[in-house]
Design a protein around this motif. Structure first.
Motif, PDB file in Angstrom:
ATOM      1  N   HIS A   1       0.840  -1.203   0.000  1.00  0.00           N
ATOM      2  CA  HIS A   1       0.000   0.000   0.000  1.00  0.00           C
ATOM      3  C   HIS A   1       0.871   1.249   0.000  1.00  0.00           C
ATOM      4  N   ASP A   2       1.905   1.258   0.844  1.00  0.00           N
ATOM      5  CA  ASP A   2       2.798   2.414   0.929  1.00  0.00           C
ATOM      6  C   ASP A   2       3.559   2.633  -0.379  1.00  0.00           C
ATOM      7  N   ILE A   3       4.026   1.543  -0.989  1.00  0.00           N
ATOM      8  CA  ILE A   3       4.763   1.648  -2.242  1.00  0.00           C
ATOM      9  C   ILE A   3       3.891   2.257  -3.335  1.00  0.00           C
ATOM     10  N   PHE A   4       2.685   1.733  -3.473  1.00  0.00           N
ATOM     11  CA  PHE A   4       1.805   2.229  -4.520  1.00  0.00           C
ATOM     12  C   PHE A   4       1.315   3.644  -4.227  1.00  0.00           C
ATOM     13  N   GLU A   5       1.157   3.987  -2.966  1.00  0.00           N
ATOM     14  CA  GLU A   5       0.805   5.368  -2.603  1.00  0.00           C
ATOM     15  C   GLU A   5       1.903   6.317  -3.061  1.00  0.00           C
ATOM     16  N   ASP A   6       3.153   5.943  -2.804  1.00  0.00           N
ATOM     17  CA  ASP A   6       4.282   6.798  -3.186  1.00  0.00           C
ATOM     18  C   ASP A   6       4.404   6.927  -4.699  1.00  0.00           C
ATOM     19  N   ILE A   7       4.227   5.799  -5.408  1.00  0.00           N
ATOM     20  CA  ILE A   7       4.304   5.841  -6.865  1.00  0.00           C
ATOM     21  C   ILE A   7       3.184   6.705  -7.428  1.00  0.00           C
ATOM     22  N   GLN A   8       1.992   6.508  -6.892  1.00  0.00           N
ATOM     23  CA  GLN A   8       0.835   7.296  -7.329  1.00  0.00           C
ATOM     24  C   GLN A   8       1.106   8.789  -7.174  1.00  0.00           C
ATOM     25  N   GLU A   9       1.621   9.170  -6.012  1.00  0.00           N
ATOM     26  CA  GLU A   9       1.895  10.583  -5.745  1.00  0.00           C
ATOM     27  C   GLU A   9       2.943  11.135  -6.696  1.00  0.00           C
ATOM     28  N   ASP A  10       3.952  10.301  -7.003  1.00  0.00           N
ATOM     29  CA  ASP A  10       5.042  10.745  -7.871  1.00  0.00           C
ATOM     30  C   ASP A  10       4.570  10.932  -9.309  1.00  0.00           C
ATOM     31  N   ILE A  11       3.835   9.961  -9.830  1.00  0.00           N
ATOM     32  CA  ILE A  11       3.469  10.058 -11.241  1.00  0.00           C
ATOM     33  C   ILE A  11       2.344  11.055 -11.489  1.00  0.00           C
ATOM     34  N   MET A  12       1.611  11.423 -10.427  1.00  0.00           N
ATOM     35  CA  MET A  12       0.525  12.389 -10.595  1.00  0.00           C
ATOM     36  C   MET A  12       0.933  13.805 -10.220  1.00  0.00           C
ATOM     37  N   GLU A  13       2.150  13.980  -9.740  1.00  0.00           N
ATOM     38  CA  GLU A  13       2.598  15.301  -9.298  1.00  0.00           C
ATOM     39  C   GLU A  13       2.548  16.315 -10.446  1.00  0.00           C
ATOM     40  N   GLY A  14       1.844  17.409 -10.223  1.00  0.00           N
ATOM     41  CA  GLY A  14       1.789  18.487 -11.193  1.00  0.00           C
ATOM     42  C   GLY A  14       0.949  18.197 -12.431  1.00  0.00           C
ATOM     43  N   THR A  15       0.150  17.120 -12.397  1.00  0.00           N
ATOM     44  CA  THR A  15      -0.667  16.783 -13.558  1.00  0.00           C
ATOM     45  C   THR A  15      -2.143  16.714 -13.171  1.00  0.00           C
ATOM     46  N   ASP A  16      -2.988  16.795 -14.166  1.00  0.00           N
ATOM     47  CA  ASP A  16      -4.429  16.655 -13.981  1.00  0.00           C
ATOM     48  C   ASP A  16      -4.765  15.169 -14.001  1.00  0.00           C
ATOM     49  N   ARG A  17      -5.323  14.646 -12.920  1.00  0.00           N
ATOM     50  CA  ARG A  17      -5.583  13.219 -12.843  1.00  0.00           C
ATOM     51  C   ARG A  17      -6.673  12.775 -13.818  1.00  0.00           C
ATOM     52  N   HIS A  18      -7.342  13.728 -14.475  1.00  0.00           N
ATOM     53  CA  HIS A  18      -8.365  13.386 -15.461  1.00  0.00           C
ATOM     54  C   HIS A  18      -7.808  13.327 -16.879  1.00  0.00           C
ATOM     55  N   VAL A  19      -6.510  13.468 -17.021  1.00  0.00           N
ATOM     56  CA  VAL A  19      -5.853  13.428 -18.326  1.00  0.00           C
ATOM     57  C   VAL A  19      -5.064  12.133 -18.453  1.00  0.00           C
ATOM     58  N   SER A  20      -5.111  11.520 -19.613  1.00  0.00           N
ATOM     59  CA  SER A  20      -4.391  10.274 -19.850  1.00  0.00           C
ATOM     60  C   SER A  20      -2.898  10.449 -19.579  1.00  0.00           C
ATOM     61  N   PRO A  21      -2.269   9.508 -18.872  1.00  0.00           N
ATOM     62  CA  PRO A  21      -0.819   9.593 -18.651  1.00  0.00           C
ATOM     63  C   PRO A  21      -0.039   9.519 -19.947  1.00  0.00           C
ATOM     64  N   ILE A  22      -0.643   8.959 -20.990  1.00  0.00           N
ATOM     65  CA  ILE A  22       0.023   8.940 -22.298  1.00  0.00           C
ATOM     66  C   ILE A  22       0.112  10.351 -22.856  1.00  0.00           C
TER      67      ILE A  22
END
Length: 231
Positions: free
Chosen positions: A197-218
Motif C-alpha cells: 500500500h505504501d509503495i503504490f501510494e508513493d508511486i501514485q503521488e510521484d506520477i501524478m505530481e503536477g498533472t491533472d488526474r483526469h488526463v491520460s498519462p500517455i
C-alpha cells in the motif's frame, strides 16, 4: 523459448534469463539461498520495506535477483540508487521487449507487481536503456502498467518514444478510466498489505505530481516530450 544472445555463450551456450545471468555475473550461488536457517520472524523482517531501506545498493541488487515475494520492495528502494548494475537488475524484472507488439484488448490482464515497480524505478532513474521495455509496457492489458510505463517514458524523454506513445494513444482502451480520475495505483485492495500500500501510494503521488488526474498519462508523457496534443 527466449532467443539466444551473445551473452548466453558466456555460460556454455545455455539459455539463461536476464535475472539468472545477473546472478551468475555477480557471483551469487542459488544453492546458498537455502542456507542460514532463519526463522519465520527474522525472514519476515528481512523482507520488510523498513529493513530493505537500510540495505546497501549491493544487497538490494541481490534481493532483486532473488525469486521471492520481496523483490518488488527491493526494486522500489533501488529507484533512488541509479547505476549500471542497479539498472541491469531492474531490467531483469521486465519482460523482454518484442518488436511490433500490438496492444492487448478485452479483459483486464494483470501485470506482475515487480514489473510495475521496476518500470517506475527505471523511470525515476531516467534510465535510457529501459525505453524499449517501457514501450512494450504501453501494450499491457493492465492499465497500471500502461500508466507507469507512459510516465517513465515522459521522465526519460527519449525522442524515439514519441511514435509508440502516439500509437498507444490511438489505441487507448483506458480512456474512460483516465477521464474518471480513478486512482491508478491506490485502493482498498492493498489496505491489508502495508508495504505494498505504501509503495503504490508513493508511486501514485510521484506520477501524478503536477498533472491533472483526469488526463491520460500517455498525453502527459507526450507533452513532456514536446508534442502538442489535443484531448
Amino acid at each position: 523459448m527466449p532467443r539466444k544472445t551473445e551473452d548466453d555463450e558466456d555460460y556454455g551456450g545455455s539459455l539463461l534469463s536476464p535475472r539468472e545471468r545477473g546472478r551468475k555475473e555477480e557471483g551469487w550461488d542459488d544453492d546458498e539461498d537455502d542456507e542460514g536457517g532463519d526463522d519465520d520472524d527474522e525472514c519476515g523482517w528481512k523482507n520488510s520495506l523498513e529493513y530493505l531501506e537500510q540495505c546497501t545498493t549491493q544487497e538490494l541488487i541481490a534481493k532483486v535477483y532473488e525469486l521471492d515475494s520481496a523483490c518488488h520492495k527491493a526494486a522500489f528502494v533501488l529507484a533512488d540508487y541509479p547505476g549500471e548494475k542497479a539498472a541491469k537488475a531492474l531490467l531483469s524484472l521486465l519482460p523482454r521487449p518484442e518488436p511490433k507488439q500490438k496492444p492487448k484488448s478485452g479483459v483486464f490482464q494483470e501485470a506482475g507487481i515487480e514489473e510495475i515497480v521496476s518500470a517506475y524505478a527505471l523511470g525515476h532513474q531516467k534510465e535510457k536503456r529501459a525505453v524499449d521495455h517501457l514501450v512494450a509496457g504501453l501494450s499491457s492489458g493492465d492499465y497500471r502498467m500502461v500508466a507507469v510505463s507512459a510516465w517513465a517514458l515522459g521522465e526519460i524523454r527519449e525522442e524515439h518514444a514519441v511514435a509508440p506513445l502516439k500509437e498507444a494513444l490511438q489505441h487507448d482502451e483506458h480512456e474512460t478510466l483516465w477521464i474518471s480520475g480513478m486512482p491508478l495505483l491506490t485502493g482498498g485492495c492493498y489496505s491489508g498489505n502495508g508495504d505494498l500500500h505504501d509503495i503504490f501510494e508513493d508511486i501514485q503521488e510521484d506520477i501524478m505530481e503536477g498533472t491533472d488526474r483526469h488526463v491520460s498519462p500517455i498525453i502527459v508523457a507526450l507533452r513532456k516530450l514536446g508534442v502538442d496534443t489535443q484531448e
